[in-house]
Design an enzyme around this catalytic site. Sequence first.
Site, PDB file in Angstrom:
ATOM      1  N   GLY A 153       0.811  -1.219   0.000  1.00 45.08           N
ATOM      2  CA  GLY A 153       0.000   0.000   0.000  1.00 45.08           C
ATOM      3  C   GLY A 153       0.840   1.262   0.000  1.00 45.08           C
ATOM      4  N   CYS A 154       1.890   1.277   0.784  1.00 45.58           N
ATOM      5  CA  CYS A 154       2.743   2.469   0.874  1.00 45.58           C
ATOM      6  C   CYS A 154       3.503   2.706  -0.428  1.00 45.58           C
ATOM      7  CB  CYS A 154       3.712   2.334   2.041  1.00 45.58           C
ATOM      8  SG  CYS A 154       2.853   2.239   3.626  1.00 45.58           S
ATOM      9  N   THR A 155       3.918   1.625  -1.056  1.00 43.17           N
ATOM     10  CA  THR A 155       4.603   1.750  -2.335  1.00 43.17           C
ATOM     11  C   THR A 155       3.655   2.298  -3.393  1.00 43.17           C
ATOM     12  OG1 THR A 155       6.116  -0.035  -1.750  1.00 43.17           O
ATOM     13  CG2 THR A 155       5.917   0.491  -4.090  1.00 43.17           C
TER      14      THR A 155
END
Length: 138
Positions: A26-28
């Site tokens: 998700g952060c990527t």
Amino acid sequence: TTSLSSLIESGKWTVLYFYPGAFTQGCTMEARGFQRDIDQYRSLNTQIVGVSVDSVEKNAKFCNSEELDFYMLTDEGGKVSHLYGSSLSIPGVGTFPNRQTYIIDDKGNLRWIFTDVESRIAKHSAEVLGKLSELKTT
């Protein structure tokens, strides 16, 4: 040390986004969205700043591997996340930022908060750009 006052010294608006951890799916995806749209943010005189409790070294590796052209800051001990109301504490896992985004104007005023980012990661940057454009014209 980076502070809100040092960020607004540039005379730019700031998109301050909190993320749980570098190199996670998700952060990527979220970081790639902001990077994809970086020229649009710049045309709106806006800087992107990501914040997590990851170490400075891990954030630097994340920036380099994803070729991010914006700040990724370390929130040591989660103090800033807590102050912004973006801190999650899960027993046995630890404390880390909830995925939230804040739009701050060039005077340091909080103009908008996105709290339901987790379910909207893929289109989050586009939503932030839309709200930013709206706020800058009102």
